[in-house]
Enzyme design. Sequence first.
Site, PDB file in Angstrom:
ATOM      1  N   ARG A  90       8.970  -2.838   5.608  1.00  0.00           N
ATOM      2  CA  ARG A  90       8.262  -3.227   4.389  1.00  0.00           C
ATOM      3  C   ARG A  90       9.237  -3.356   3.219  1.00  0.00           C
ATOM      4  NH1 ARG A  90       3.336   0.057   1.310  1.00  0.00           N
ATOM      5  NH2 ARG A  90       3.220  -1.345  -0.485  1.00  0.00           N
ATOM      6  N   ASN A 144      -2.536  -5.156   7.899  1.00  0.00           N
ATOM      7  CA  ASN A 144      -2.184  -6.368   7.167  1.00  0.00           C
ATOM      8  C   ASN A 144      -1.167  -7.220   7.918  1.00  0.00           C
ATOM      9  OD1 ASN A 144      -3.732  -6.188   4.758  1.00  0.00           O
ATOM     10  ND2 ASN A 144      -2.404  -4.527   4.058  1.00  0.00           N
ATOM     11  N   CYS A 164     -10.972  -4.793   4.506  1.00  0.00           N
ATOM     12  CA  CYS A 164     -10.073  -4.566   3.372  1.00  0.00           C
ATOM     13  C   CYS A 164     -10.816  -3.710   2.355  1.00  0.00           C
ATOM     14  CB  CYS A 164      -9.657  -5.904   2.758  1.00  0.00           C
ATOM     15  SG  CYS A 164      -8.524  -5.778   1.351  1.00  0.00           S
ATOM     16  N   HIS A 194      -6.998 -10.800   0.491  1.00  0.00           N
ATOM     17  CA  HIS A 194      -6.001 -10.714  -0.580  1.00  0.00           C
ATOM     18  C   HIS A 194      -5.908 -12.002  -1.396  1.00  0.00           C
ATOM     19  CE1 HIS A 194      -3.676  -7.015   1.159  1.00  0.00           C
ATOM     20  NE2 HIS A 194      -4.966  -6.802   0.967  1.00  0.00           N
ATOM     21  N   TYR A 244      -4.266  -9.197  -6.110  1.00  0.00           N
ATOM     22  CA  TYR A 244      -3.273 -10.019  -5.423  1.00  0.00           C
ATOM     23  C   TYR A 244      -3.140 -11.421  -6.016  1.00  0.00           C
ATOM     24  CZ  TYR A 244      -3.124  -6.277  -2.047  1.00  0.00           C
ATOM     25  OH  TYR A 244      -2.959  -5.046  -1.461  1.00  0.00           O
TER      26      TYR A 244
END
Length: 421
Positions: A90, A144, A164, A194, A244
Amino acid sequence: MKLAVVGGGSTYTPELIDGFARLRDILPIGELVLIDPAADRLELVGGLARRIFAKQGHPGRITTTADLDAGVADADAVLLQLRVGGQAARNEDETWPLECGCVGQETTGAGGLAKALRTVPVVLDIAERVRRTSPDAWIIDFTNPVGIVTRALLQAGHKAVGLCNVAIGFQRRFAKLLDVAPSEVYLEHVGLNHLTWERGVRLGGPGGTDMLPKLLAEHGDALAADLRLPPVLLERLGVVPSYYLRYFYAHDEVVRELGTKPSRAAEVAEMEKQLLAMYGDPALDEKPELLSRRGGAFYSEAAVDLAASLLRGGGSPVQVVNTYNNGTLPFLADDAVIEVQARVGTSGAEPLAVPALDPLYAGLVADVTAYEDLALDAALRGGRDRVFKALLAHPLIGQFEYAEALTDKLIAHNREHLAWV
């Protein structure tokens, strides 16, 4: 009833356990299996999970295992909350795109594509093993990028629904501002995972009074501050975008910010060290306050509600989920995965009708859906050219020079996770 959590060693898990314990009348669990290859984390999380159940008087049994096949065998539902490559991967997703002046984020842009390429093959392998051992089990995906992963699962014929926490977060926020119970708030939530907007906030259900104009008039500045967007933008749009959307509406500003501070992954990694130390305390028998800063707020409530509806028809009849479009947004293919209110029951999720989308939103939804088509193709079949096309199609990239450079960087940073390299 048996539930299995793949990625059960996650520091998120006590949030989920707390929800299972508190809401046991909605979802009575006889056995909960936490599955994770990281034995050290799993032992700490599993110990705290058992103490939470014990404190709240939950009669269910919690077991832990690194054996996926044994863990999912005979499960009624399997929850996926894994992170391929961990926080280290990440951190790379959030940093190398910045070298090209593009946003570094784990679920959108180049970083989001990297995560999809690492994740989709692993999730599909897990799902096939679930199908062999528990063919009737529902798969609830919280991994995700949820939209792409859920579409991969559905296209492969799995019984899957994506989840989500953005919608439930807004529901709770609006309920607090309106001083009503969350169950009284119905969101006109529409878009992709998102990439969503709240176009209405109705009291009592779809036909109730729309309180969104009042919320924007009285709390617009505070809502905009939470989203880190200008209040005038919310005023002009007349909707509340998800957090987002800031990556799209303020892309260059975000890139400048990200270049001046540690990545979110670095912050989370440090937080996880603290959380795991806390989880190892045998006196701790509730989720610590620090966990609220980890992310995933209200995930447990959403997960319990969805599982209860899929397994028993006992949850809320209408919930925001990720599932096939099936004509809901007529400008998208039926097999696109969208995030909207859906009727959920033991037969699955069926999206409710959605009023026509303004071109301002429909255009972006169509663009990102096209990117997701190409991203899934790249995840399933591999190849540099497919990665390049997905990056070129993404609205946050869209230039040959950037797409070319980002393709090379993505492959270089993810070689160990890409079977076709």
